[in-house]
Design a protein around this motif. Structure first.
Motif, mmCIF file in Angstrom:
data_model
loop_
_atom_site.group_PDB
_atom_site.id
_atom_site.type_symbol
_atom_site.label_atom_id
_atom_site.label_comp_id
_atom_site.label_asym_id
_atom_site.label_seq_id
_atom_site.Cartn_x
_atom_site.Cartn_y
_atom_site.Cartn_z
ATOM 1 N N ALA A 1 0.830 -1.221 0.000
ATOM 2 C CA ALA A 1 0.000 0.000 0.000
ATOM 3 C C ALA A 1 0.856 1.259 0.000
ATOM 4 O O ALA A 1 0.516 2.254 0.642
ATOM 5 N N GLY A 2 1.997 1.223 -0.703
ATOM 6 C CA GLY A 2 2.742 2.464 -0.943
ATOM 7 C C GLY A 2 2.001 3.253 -2.019
ATOM 8 O O GLY A 2 0.830 2.978 -2.324
ATOM 9 N N LEU A 3 2.705 4.217 -2.593
ATOM 10 C CA LEU A 3 2.086 5.055 -3.624
ATOM 11 C C LEU A 3 1.503 4.244 -4.776
ATOM 12 O O LEU A 3 0.349 4.427 -5.172
ATOM 13 N N ALA A 4 2.326 3.341 -5.305
ATOM 14 C CA ALA A 4 1.911 2.592 -6.491
ATOM 15 C C ALA A 4 0.689 1.725 -6.181
ATOM 16 O O ALA A 4 -0.301 1.743 -6.921
ATOM 17 N N LYS B 1 1.734 -5.035 4.665
ATOM 18 C CA LYS B 1 2.330 -5.769 5.784
ATOM 19 C C LYS B 1 2.562 -4.896 7.022
ATOM 20 O O LYS B 1 2.597 -5.401 8.134
ATOM 21 N N ASN B 2 2.745 -3.581 6.824
ATOM 22 C CA ASN B 2 3.032 -2.703 7.971
ATOM 23 C C ASN B 2 1.781 -1.997 8.465
ATOM 24 O O ASN B 2 0.872 -1.709 7.692
ATOM 25 N N HIS B 3 1.778 -1.690 9.763
ATOM 26 C CA HIS B 3 0.743 -0.826 10.324
ATOM 27 C C HIS B 3 0.949 0.565 9.745
ATOM 28 O O HIS B 3 2.052 1.093 9.799
ATOM 29 N N TYR C 1 -9.238 -3.189 2.657
ATOM 30 C CA TYR C 1 -7.850 -3.018 3.105
ATOM 31 C C TYR C 1 -7.548 -4.046 4.182
ATOM 32 O O TYR C 1 -8.218 -4.073 5.219
ATOM 33 N N LEU C 2 -6.566 -4.885 3.902
ATOM 34 C CA LEU C 2 -6.177 -5.937 4.846
ATOM 35 C C LEU C 2 -4.763 -5.636 5.348
ATOM 36 O O LEU C 2 -3.804 -5.681 4.575
ATOM 37 N N SER C 3 -4.643 -5.310 6.643
ATOM 38 C CA SER C 3 -3.340 -4.936 7.194
ATOM 39 C C SER C 3 -3.386 -5.013 8.720
ATOM 40 O O SER C 3 -4.439 -4.731 9.308
ATOM 41 N N PRO C 4 -2.312 -5.403 9.400
ATOM 42 C CA PRO C 4 -1.047 -5.831 8.835
ATOM 43 C C PRO C 4 -1.124 -7.290 8.380
ATOM 44 O O PRO C 4 -1.609 -8.142 9.121
ATOM 45 N N ALA C 5 -0.676 -7.536 7.165
ATOM 46 C CA ALA C 5 -0.668 -8.893 6.618
ATOM 47 C C ALA C 5 0.388 -8.943 5.530
ATOM 48 O O ALA C 5 0.425 -8.061 4.658
ATOM 49 N N ARG D 1 -7.445 -19.844 -13.994
ATOM 50 C CA ARG D 1 -8.180 -18.582 -14.173
ATOM 51 C C ARG D 1 -8.004 -17.681 -12.960
ATOM 52 O O ARG D 1 -8.599 -16.610 -12.880
ATOM 53 N N ASN D 2 -7.199 -18.156 -12.004
ATOM 54 C CA ASN D 2 -6.953 -17.419 -10.764
ATOM 55 C C ASN D 2 -5.472 -17.218 -10.566
ATOM 56 O O ASN D 2 -4.670 -17.996 -11.079
ATOM 57 N N ARG D 3 -5.135 -16.253 -9.747
ATOM 58 C CA ARG D 3 -3.778 -16.200 -9.203
ATOM 59 C C ARG D 3 -3.977 -16.284 -7.698
ATOM 60 O O ARG D 3 -4.838 -15.609 -7.130
ATOM 61 N N VAL D 4 -3.174 -17.122 -7.047
ATOM 62 C CA VAL D 4 -3.364 -17.340 -5.610
ATOM 63 C C VAL D 4 -2.306 -16.565 -4.834
ATOM 64 O O VAL D 4 -1.140 -16.530 -5.219
ATOM 65 N N VAL D 5 -2.757 -15.971 -3.729
ATOM 66 C CA VAL D 5 -1.861 -15.221 -2.843
ATOM 67 C C VAL D 5 -1.959 -15.847 -1.464
ATOM 68 O O VAL D 5 -3.060 -16.082 -0.961
ATOM 69 N N ARG D 6 -0.807 -16.162 -0.869
ATOM 70 C CA ARG D 6 -0.803 -16.719 0.497
ATOM 71 C C ARG D 6 -0.538 -15.601 1.486
ATOM 72 O O ARG D 6 0.186 -14.654 1.190
ATOM 73 N N LEU D 7 -1.098 -15.742 2.674
ATOM 74 C CA LEU D 7 -0.748 -14.799 3.746
ATOM 75 C C LEU D 7 0.321 -15.476 4.595
ATOM 76 O O LEU D 7 0.066 -16.536 5.192
ATOM 77 N N ILE D 8 1.506 -14.898 4.621
ATOM 78 C CA ILE D 8 2.655 -15.533 5.281
ATOM 79 C C ILE D 8 2.376 -15.671 6.775
ATOM 80 O O ILE D 8 1.802 -14.774 7.401
#
Ligand SMILES: Cc1cc2nc3c(=O)[nH]c(=O)nc-3n(C[C@H](O)[C@H](O)[C@H](O)COP(=O)(O)OP(=O)(O)OC[C@H]3O[C@@H](n4cnc5c(N)ncnc54)[C@H](O)[C@@H]3O)c2cc1C
Length: 415
Positions: free
Chosen positions: A40-43, A63-65, A143-147, A159-166
């Motif tokens: 969630a930086g500028l880009a 990932k950061n608060h 918005y999901l954070s911190p994660a 047809r998907n891309r999967v993202v894991r939460l570390i």
């Protein structure tokens, strides 16, 4: 104050609003997202907001608060300001306070060069990035954070891309993933052509802020001190805070602390460096100069610093991040509709056109700044031909247009 935020004093005179998540990890796994944006930086915030405004279901993972500090010179150049204006956020950014920039002062030993700036604005990343996340949430982004997120391996037929939460067992699914995880958040993905390569001699970024500093440092000016070990940029941001950011040689950091390194460079360039300037924590980055061969893979796009970076000069990184975030929107929309295997190549070529051309000039300057004696000669030349220095700064600030940057809701361009 917006719902979901609360004011906190951060001990430096800066009061910011703590950002709350709008969704839990459990709830996020229950949905299939049109787009997941990592970082969630500028880009990331600008891309997520743009996709939400185009009617997509978007999850932004950070990932950061927030609010958080970020190693950055805090200078938005003319192109970054034009990009923020184009997405309708410049007015809000100006309301954060900060200072219009009208002068650039480069100092090497006994020599210094001052060049007027046509455009520019200095504002802390803490305030700027917080504003952009709030704007994304207002546009409908969850918005999901911190994660901390990691892109999972993929079957190209998916047809998907999967993202894991570390650190958890949670997996999230999206039609498209946009990686905007900055320099430190380089994602390792199962596509060799997308791996990053850092330059062997790449410098390290350092950053801190000072509430007390010599009166020499005045609002409205970017101060740049150059020595053989690196260079330090200083500028005043909102609340009378001096932002200090540097690119330094790794060898120097092996012998000195971050604060000592900053002080040494300032002193050897002949600029004031009181001990009181250095009583806040100093943060570091990964090696700065790095590149990826391909900037996309199956249902995945890299933007901002995650797509590659060269050493900073007068504030180009945020302009490139804004450009990438605007340009990725029509690509992501097309990918959500229907994935075309040619997209990675087309996105990589598009980034070359809208950003790569700007980066060659910065590479040239980064090379010059590594040679203080040559830099000093260049300053002397620029002092006798002031138009020369102005022309270069103007070139770095130049706003260039491209069809892909001007996506309008409801209008899909062929990509
Ligand atoms: C010393 C220095 C000085 C600079 N000065 C300037 C300047 O004056 N002007 C300018 O325009 N540019 C400057 N830059 C460059 C600028 O800071 C960057 O180009 C810009 O921040 C890039 O934005 P971004 O959104 O790509 O990445 P970032 O702003 O770094 O945001 C990435 C976000 O992703 C999050 N993240 C990372 N990994 C994960 C993960 N796995 N899961 C979830 N979240 C994750 C991070 O916490 C972070 O919030 C400077 C850079 C340095 C190092």
């Amino acid at each position: 104050m917006l719902a979901g935020t609360m004011a906190v004093n951060l001990g430096s005179g800066i009061v910011s609003e703590a950002m709350q998540a709008t969704i839990s990890a459990v709830d996020a796994t229950a949905s299939r997202w049109d787009a997941i944006v990592i970082g969630a930086g500028l880009a990331g915030s600008i891309a997520a907001r743009g996709l939400a405004l185009a009617g997509q279901r978007v999850l932004l993972i950070e990932k950061n608060h927030f609010p958080r500090d970020k190693v950055c010179g805090a200078c938005l150049n003319g192109d970054a300001l034009a990009g923020l204006a184009a997405v309708g956020l410049l007015g809000e950014v100006k309301k954060l306070g900060g200072h219009a920039l009208n002068r650039y002062r480069l100092q090497v030993g006994a020599r210094h060069l001052q060049v007027p700036l046509d455009a520019g604005h200095a504002v802390s990343r803490r305030a700027l990035d917080g504003l952009l996340v709030r704007a994304a949430i207002t546009a409908g982004v969850q918005y999901l954070s911190p994660a901390q997120a990691a892109v999972a391996d993929v079957d190209p037929g998916d047809r998907n891309r999967v993202v894991r939460l570390i650190g958890t067992d949670y997996c999230l699914h999206a039609s498209v993933v946009v990686v905007a995880a900055g320099l430190v958040g380089q994602q390792r993905i199962d596509d060799a052509s997308c791996q990053t390569v850092a330059a062997n001699d790449s410098r390290i970024g350092l950053g801190m802020h000072a509430a007390r500093y010599p009166a020499f440092y005045q609002p409205g000016t970017i101060y740049m001190a150059v020595s053989s070990g690196g260079y330090v940029g200083l500028t005043c941001t909102e609340g009378g805070i001096l932002n200090i950011a540097a690119a330094v040689d790794r060898d120097l950091l092996k012998q000195h602390s971050g604060a000592e390194t900053l002080a040494l460079i300032l002193q050897s360039a002949g600029m004031p460096a009181d001990a009181s300037m250095f009583d806040h924590p100093c943060r570091g980055t990964a090696p700065l100069t790095r590149r990826r061969q391909m900037l996309a893979s199956h249902r995945l796009f890299f933007i901002g610093d995650a797509a590659g970076y060269v050493e900073p000069f007068t504030g180009e990184g945020m302009a490139w991040a804004v450009r990438g975030a605007r340009a990725v929107i029509p690509f992501a929309l097309a990918a959500i509709d229907d994935w075309n295997p040619n997209q990675p190549l087309i996105w990589t070529q598009t980034c070359q056109q809208i950003i790569g051309r700007h980066q060659w000039l910065c590479r040239g300057f980064a090379g010059l700044l590594r040679r203080p004696q040559l830099c000093s000669v260049a300053i002397r030349a620029a002092m006798t031909m002031p138009m020369f220095g102005r022309a270069i700064v103007r070139k770095l600030n130049q706003v260039t247009h491209h069809e892909v940057l001007d996506h309008r809701p409801g209008h899909r361009i062929a990509v």
